[in-house]
Design a protein around this motif. Structure first.
Motif, PDB file in Angstrom:
ATOM      1  N   THR A 170       0.841  -1.191   0.000  1.00 26.77           N
ATOM      2  CA  THR A 170       0.000   0.000   0.000  1.00 26.77           C
ATOM      3  C   THR A 170       0.876   1.241   0.000  1.00 26.77           C
ATOM      4  O   THR A 170       2.071   1.175   0.317  1.00 26.77           O
ATOM      5  CB  THR A 170      -0.962   0.012   1.200  1.00 26.77           C
ATOM      6  N   PHE A 171       0.268   2.385  -0.358  1.00 26.21           N
ATOM      7  CA  PHE A 171       0.998   3.635  -0.529  1.00 26.21           C
ATOM      8  C   PHE A 171       0.388   4.704   0.372  1.00 26.21           C
ATOM      9  O   PHE A 171      -0.836   4.851   0.444  1.00 26.21           O
ATOM     10  CB  PHE A 171       0.953   4.079  -1.991  1.00 26.21           C
ATOM     11  N   VAL A 172       1.268   5.458   1.048  1.00 27.51           N
ATOM     12  CA  VAL A 172       0.826   6.457   2.020  1.00 27.51           C
ATOM     13  C   VAL A 172       1.520   7.780   1.732  1.00 27.51           C
ATOM     14  O   VAL A 172       2.755   7.834   1.632  1.00 27.51           O
ATOM     15  CB  VAL A 172       1.147   6.009   3.465  1.00 27.51           C
ATOM     16  N   ASP A 173       0.715   8.850   1.598  1.00 33.20           N
ATOM     17  CA  ASP A 173       1.264  10.196   1.519  1.00 33.20           C
ATOM     18  C   ASP A 173       0.626  11.043   2.607  1.00 33.20           C
ATOM     19  O   ASP A 173      -0.085  10.528   3.481  1.00 33.20           O
ATOM     20  CB  ASP A 173       1.060  10.800   0.124  1.00 33.20           C
ATOM     21  N   ALA A 180      -4.229   5.721   7.002  1.00 30.77           N
ATOM     22  CA  ALA A 180      -3.269   4.625   7.168  1.00 30.77           C
ATOM     23  C   ALA A 180      -3.129   4.257   8.635  1.00 30.77           C
ATOM     24  O   ALA A 180      -3.071   3.068   8.996  1.00 30.77           O
ATOM     25  CB  ALA A 180      -1.914   5.029   6.585  1.00 30.77           C
ATOM     26  N   ASN A 181      -3.109   5.262   9.493  1.00 28.47           N
ATOM     27  CA  ASN A 181      -2.993   5.014  10.927  1.00 28.47           C
ATOM     28  C   ASN A 181      -4.208   4.252  11.440  1.00 28.47           C
ATOM     29  O   ASN A 181      -4.085   3.283  12.213  1.00 28.47           O
ATOM     30  CB  ASN A 181      -2.841   6.347  11.650  1.00 28.47           C
ATOM     31  N   LEU A 256      -3.597  -2.860  -1.932  1.00 28.61           N
ATOM     32  CA  LEU A 256      -4.724  -2.448  -1.104  1.00 28.61           C
ATOM     33  C   LEU A 256      -4.722  -0.944  -0.863  1.00 28.61           C
ATOM     34  O   LEU A 256      -3.699  -0.267  -0.995  1.00 28.61           O
ATOM     35  CB  LEU A 256      -4.726  -3.199   0.230  1.00 28.61           C
ATOM     36  N   ASP A 257      -5.898  -0.444  -0.495  1.00 30.84           N
ATOM     37  CA  ASP A 257      -6.097   0.965  -0.188  1.00 30.84           C
ATOM     38  C   ASP A 257      -6.350   1.086   1.309  1.00 30.84           C
ATOM     39  O   ASP A 257      -7.239   0.426   1.854  1.00 30.84           O
ATOM     40  CB  ASP A 257      -7.294   1.489  -0.995  1.00 30.84           C
ATOM     41  N   VAL A 258      -5.584   1.961   1.982  1.00 31.92           N
ATOM     42  CA  VAL A 258      -5.754   2.112   3.432  1.00 31.92           C
ATOM     43  C   VAL A 258      -7.037   2.859   3.779  1.00 31.92           C
ATOM     44  O   VAL A 258      -7.458   2.861   4.945  1.00 31.92           O
ATOM     45  CB  VAL A 258      -4.547   2.851   4.058  1.00 31.92           C
ATOM     46  N   GLU A 259      -7.687   3.468   2.806  1.00 25.63           N
ATOM     47  CA  GLU A 259      -8.980   4.115   3.053  1.00 25.63           C
ATOM     48  C   GLU A 259     -10.080   3.050   3.004  1.00 25.63           C
ATOM     49  O   GLU A 259     -10.998   3.077   2.187  1.00 25.63           O
ATOM     50  CB  GLU A 259      -9.220   5.211   2.011  1.00 25.63           C
ATOM     51  N   SER A 260      -9.952   2.087   3.890  1.00 33.52           N
ATOM     52  CA  SER A 260     -10.856   0.932   3.923  1.00 33.52           C
ATOM     53  C   SER A 260     -11.020   0.472   5.354  1.00 33.52           C
ATOM     54  O   SER A 260     -10.264   0.863   6.252  1.00 33.52           O
ATOM     55  CB  SER A 260     -10.290  -0.226   3.078  1.00 33.52           C
ATOM     56  N   VAL A 261     -12.013  -0.385   5.553  1.00 39.71           N
ATOM     57  CA  VAL A 261     -12.169  -1.088   6.815  1.00 39.71           C
ATOM     58  C   VAL A 261     -12.174  -2.580   6.503  1.00 39.71           C
ATOM     59  O   VAL A 261     -12.812  -3.024   5.548  1.00 39.71           O
ATOM     60  CB  VAL A 261     -13.457  -0.655   7.549  1.00 39.71           C
TER      61      VAL A 261
END
Length: 422
Positions: A170-173, A180-181, A256-261
């Motif tokens: 996954t990618f975090v900016d 992401a946290n 994957l996208d961290v903007e998920s549950v």
């Protein structure tokens, strides 16, 4: 006397018949004359401009014949000339140069026709394509070297974790650091973090993740550049470079996208998967869900993503495309290539009732009861603040105001959904 009377009667009868037939005979005479004249005109035209014989046609196309050393030798690269009516098709074995046509003028008084494209041009195009392919293959090799460190991280994961033969990526900016946290808190007890590589983009996101999640394997792009300066740099081409580097190393990837549950760990249902190159989730009447995408490192998958990266790289080199947004173009191209099964790639579609997008939040309570979500992506809403508010309203936000994990909520989520093999 009687004889004279009969003769006068006969002559009178003949005259009457003659007067009645004369108009009909004249009409027939003029019709016959017209037919004879037309036949004569057609014959004279044929004499003035004779139809070209086959030998004349051959003389007219001699200028387009392939040199002796290029034809009839059985060489796969030699083009074949096929005459089709008014045109001569110049065919080659390359798809890019197929169906090129040379127009020939058939009239005898014009000895040579005009070529739409010459053989020299075809050869030049083929040579240029050849050079581009060599250059792109070299670029892929350079990509492997450039991202050798992240490939080593992925190999370390596979060697240390024999349970899941897949790497989570996954990618975090700066924009999605808070997401992401929360996602890392959401999944901390799902036995996923040991398989995860977190790609941070810029100095600020790197410092935050190093401080709050020191045990997570990370790879940082542009670590010495501020987030503000990164606004003018497109992340998407580099994202595809990293994916290509890992997949070409023979390593399976879950993008994957961290903007998920996440309600459960889906990896047990994927580790024994056979016969598919990718596992994808198509949102109805929309593009493919890039927030959850499984890539098995097959030859077809490698070729697919190398081609996709090549297409996006060409767009990135044109300044006009930056205003459109390469991320949007990436998703559009990915959806189009997957829908057409580009390169014969084999896909398995993930059930939308278990792998959902933001539309899930818009369902009625009765409709939501029919679903058993394993992953819900928090999209289809503009603005990060709005998405965070929605996640909080649904208790899908897993950090407290100070950034620490909301432990009670995390533990309540774990047993909700059993693993369903797809």
């Amino acid at each position: 006397m009687i004889k004279n009377i009969m003769m006068r009667t006969v002559r009178s009868l003949k005259m009457r018949v003659f007067h009645k037939l004369t108009p009909i005979l004249l009409v027939l005479f003029f019709i016959l004359l017209t037919v004879i004249n037309r036949a004569g005109d057609k014959e004279s035209q044929n004499e003035e401009e004779p139809l070209p014989m086959r030998t004349d046609r051959q003389k007219g196309i001699q200028q387009f014949e392939i040199p002796r050393e290029d034809k009839g030798t059985g060489d796969k690269d030699s083009p074949d000339k096929i005459k089709t009516g008014d045109k001569v098709e110049v065919k080659t074995n390359e798809d890019e140069t197929a169906k090129k046509q040379v127009t020939v003028n058939e009239k005898v008084n014009k000895p040579k026709g005009t070529a739409v494209i010459s053989l020299e041009t075809l050869r030049e195009q083929k040579l240029n394509n050849y050079k581009k392919e060599i250059e792109f293959n070299q670029h892929l090799q350079d990509t492997k070297k450039k991202f050798a460190d992240i490939v080593k991280l992925a190999e370390t994961i596979l060697n240390s974790n024999k349970k899941w033969k897949i790497v989570l990526l996954t990618f975090v900016d700066e924009d999605n650091t808070a997401f992401a946290n929360s996602w890392l808190c959401n999944t901390k007890y799902l036995d996923l973090h040991s398989s995860l590589i977190l790609v941070t983009y810029g100095r600020e996101s790197k410092e935050f993740m190093d401080k709050n999640w020191p045990g997570i394997r990370k790879y940082t792009l542009e670590p010495n550049v501020s987030e503000q300066d990164l606004r003018s740099v497109q992340l998407t081409p580099r994202k595809l470079q990293i994916i290509n580097a890992i997949v070409h190393a023979g390593i399976n990837v879950l993008l994957l996208d961290v903007e998920s549950v996440w309600f459960a760990n889906p990896l047990p249902s994927f580790k024994a998967d056979e016969g598919s190159d990718m596992l994808v989730n198509f949102a109805p009447k929309s593009r493919v869900n890039t927030g959850f995408l499984v890539l098995f490192a097959t030859e077809k998958t490698k070729s697919f993503w190398a081609t996709l990266y090549g297409k996006l790289r060409s767009l990135a080199n044109t300044s006009s495309e930056h205003s459109i947004g390469l991320e949007t173009r990436f998703e559009d191209m990915l959806h189009s290539m997957l829908s057409s099964r580009f390169g014969g790639v084999s896909i398995r579609e993930l059930p939308i009732a278990s792998y959902s997008e933001g539309m899930w939040y818009m369902l009625s309570p009765e409709e939501r009861k029919k679903t058993r979500p394993i992953v819900i992506r928090n999209n289809y809403m503009s603005g990060f603040a709005s998405r965070i508010d929605r996640a909080m309203q649904w208790q899908h936000w897993f950090t407290l105001n100070n950034g620490t994990c909301y432990e009670n909520r995390i533990k309540q989520m774990i047993p909700v959904v059993p693993i369903i093999k797809v």
